[in-house]
Design an enzyme around this catalytic site. Structure first.
Site, short mmCIF file in Angstrom:
data_model
loop_
_atom_site.label_atom_id
_atom_site.label_comp_id
_atom_site.label_asym_id
_atom_site.label_seq_id
_atom_site.Cartn_x
_atom_site.Cartn_y
_atom_site.Cartn_z
N SER A 10 -9.10 -4.23 -1.57
CA SER A 10 -8.80 -3.81 -2.94
C SER A 10 -8.44 -4.99 -3.83
O SER A 10 -8.95 -5.13 -4.95
CB SER A 10 -7.68 -2.77 -2.95
OG SER A 10 -6.51 -3.28 -2.33
N PHE A 11 -7.58 -5.90 -3.32
CA PHE A 11 -7.15 -7.00 -4.19
C PHE A 11 -8.24 -8.05 -4.36
O PHE A 11 -8.44 -8.57 -5.46
CB PHE A 11 -5.87 -7.64 -3.65
CG PHE A 11 -5.14 -8.45 -4.69
CD1 PHE A 11 -4.47 -7.81 -5.71
CD2 PHE A 11 -5.16 -9.83 -4.66
CE1 PHE A 11 -3.81 -8.54 -6.70
CE2 PHE A 11 -4.50 -10.57 -5.63
CZ PHE A 11 -3.83 -9.92 -6.66
N ARG A 31 -16.28 -9.46 5.83
CA ARG A 31 -16.85 -9.66 7.17
C ARG A 31 -17.69 -8.48 7.65
O ARG A 31 -18.55 -8.64 8.52
CB ARG A 31 -15.75 -9.97 8.19
CG ARG A 31 -14.75 -8.87 8.42
CD ARG A 31 -13.89 -9.14 9.67
NE ARG A 31 -13.27 -10.44 9.61
CZ ARG A 31 -12.07 -10.68 9.07
NH1 ARG A 31 -11.41 -9.69 8.51
NH2 ARG A 31 -11.55 -11.88 9.09
N GLY A 136 2.23 -11.92 -7.64
CA GLY A 136 2.95 -11.34 -8.76
C GLY A 136 2.68 -9.86 -8.90
O GLY A 136 1.93 -9.28 -8.11
N SER A 138 0.89 -6.89 -9.64
CA SER A 138 -0.54 -6.72 -9.98
C SER A 138 -1.19 -5.68 -9.08
O SER A 138 -1.65 -6.01 -7.99
CB SER A 138 -1.27 -8.07 -9.83
OG SER A 138 -0.95 -8.66 -8.58
N LYS A 191 9.69 -7.93 -0.95
CA LYS A 191 9.61 -6.80 -1.90
C LYS A 191 8.91 -5.60 -1.28
O LYS A 191 9.22 -4.45 -1.63
CB LYS A 191 8.93 -7.25 -3.19
CG LYS A 191 7.51 -7.78 -3.05
CD LYS A 191 6.46 -6.75 -3.39
CE LYS A 191 5.06 -7.29 -3.19
NZ LYS A 191 4.02 -6.28 -3.53
N ARG A 257 1.54 1.17 -2.10
CA ARG A 257 1.35 1.69 -0.74
C ARG A 257 2.67 1.72 0.02
O ARG A 257 2.95 2.64 0.78
CB ARG A 257 0.36 0.81 0.02
CG ARG A 257 -1.08 0.93 -0.40
CD ARG A 257 -1.94 0.06 0.50
NE ARG A 257 -3.27 -0.13 -0.05
CZ ARG A 257 -4.18 -0.94 0.47
NH1 ARG A 257 -3.86 -1.65 1.56
NH2 ARG A 257 -5.37 -1.06 -0.07
N ILE A 281 -3.51 -0.97 5.40
CA ILE A 281 -2.43 -1.86 5.80
C ILE A 281 -1.24 -1.69 4.87
O ILE A 281 -1.37 -1.77 3.65
CB ILE A 281 -2.91 -3.31 5.83
CG1 ILE A 281 -3.91 -3.50 6.97
CG2 ILE A 281 -1.75 -4.29 5.98
CD1 ILE A 281 -4.59 -4.84 7.01
N GLU A 283 1.89 -3.62 4.05
CA GLU A 283 2.40 -4.97 4.30
C GLU A 283 3.87 -4.99 4.70
O GLU A 283 4.29 -5.83 5.49
CB GLU A 283 2.18 -5.85 3.06
CG GLU A 283 0.72 -6.24 2.82
CD GLU A 283 0.19 -7.26 3.81
OE1 GLU A 283 0.88 -7.59 4.79
OE2 GLU A 283 -0.94 -7.73 3.60
#
EC number: 1.1.1.94
Length: 326
Positions: A10-11, A31, A136, A138, A191, A257, A281, A283
């Site tokens: 996504s990012f 990949r 940051g 986003s 965070k 998420r 995932i 994080e």
């Protein structure tokens, strides 16, 4: 300007959207050949950003040799932290192709075994490339939709970092340069764990005051780890986009998420099933184990992060966790 993005989640896909406005071409690599074929055919990342159509100057590929040979202005590493070492090792023998090309790292967290932050992993394996952290507040979908955001590019080379920040910024995607590469990464790692705690409080309907309490205490834990790793705390980092800004964003909306994961726990979901069945995932989940190991190594206390670790991996009851984090 040409840019290459390694990682089509996504990012990574969202960054491709942002950079397409001021790049002649953007290489987006992933990949999984089948997934990349789907993106190329549909001109959409149906898995992560299904409503956003890719601009024509985004070139989709699963051939890493091909994209690395395109002599980009910078290469962006947009994979989860626990996959970053594998990616770097896979391109290490090709380093002569992109030697000295700046690497912009989007990974957030701490590596499991080594307890290293993303920039430390990259510098270990690809020492000839200048390494920067791009981090940051986003959300990927908002970036892809060209909504405004301000994030930080952190690295030791001020002249190069400032130049890159200017080149990749546009009217809605604004980049601030910082030399505080460690502080930015600490904020980015913690965070996500604090957001899980805020999600739990939200899921239990404990109110906005409780959320503010968790955010405030969480900020103190970021400061504690920061001080343990570097005695020269940069206040502008703590109150800037990469720490306070990202903390507020991640802890105050279910679009996160990590917060969404916490909300589900607060509503009574089975934690073991969530850990085993989550396809995306989280994080904060993958960061909390190495973080607690690092905290023990540094002899510091991180009460909220420890409480989330104990809840997820030590079967501590939810009510006890809530009591501890508040």
């Amino acid at each position: 300007m040409k840019t290459t993005i390694l990682g089509a989640g996504s990012f990574g896909t969202a960054i491709a959207f942002a950079l397409s406005s001021n790049s002649t071409s953007v290489n987006l690599w992933g990949r999984n050949h089948t997934d990349m074929q789907s993106i190329a055919i549909n001109r959409k990342n149906l898995k992560y950003l299904p409503t956003c159509k890719l601009p024509e100057n985004i070139i989709v590929s699963s051939n890493i040799d091909e994209v690395l040979s395109d002599y980009s202005t910078c290469i962006i590493l947009a994979v989860p932290t626990q996959q970053l070492r594998t990616l770097c090792l896979s391109i290490q023998d090709k380093q002569h192709i992109f030697e000295k090309t700046p690497l912009l790292i989007c990974s957030k967290g701490i590596e499991n075994i080594s307890l290293k932050f993303p920039s430390e992993i990259v510098k270990e394996i690809l020492p000839n490339n200048p390494a920067f952290i791009l981090s940051g507040p986003s959300f990927a979908k908002e970036i892809a939709e060209d909504l405004p955001c301000t994030i930080v590019l952190a690295g030791e080379n001020e002249s190069l970092g400032t130049s890159i920040a200017q080149k990749i910024s546009n009217k809605t995607f604004k980049i601030i340069y910082s030399q505080d590469i460690l502080g930015v990464q600490i904020g980015a790692a913690l965070k996500n764990i604090i957001a899980i705690a805020c999600g739990i409080v939200t899921g239990k309907n404990l109110g906005n005051n409780a959320i503010a309490t968790v955010i405030t205490k969480g900020m103190e834990e970021i400061k504690t780890l920061y001080a343990a790793k570097n005695q020269n705390i940069n206040l502008s980092t703590l109150i800037g986009p990469s720490c306070l800004g990202d903390l507020i964003l991640t802890c105050t909306t279910a679009h996160s998420r990590n917060m969404s994961f916490g909300i589900t726990i607060g509503q009574g979901a089975d934690i073991n099933k969530m850990l085993n069945n989550n396809s995306k995932i989280i994080e904060g989940v993958s960061t909390v184990k190495p973080l607690i190991s690092l905290a023990k190594e540094l002899n510091i206390e991180l009460p909220i992060c420890t409480s989330i670790y104990n809840l997820l991996y030590k079967n501590i009851p939810l009510e006890k966790t809530i009591s501890d984090i508040l």
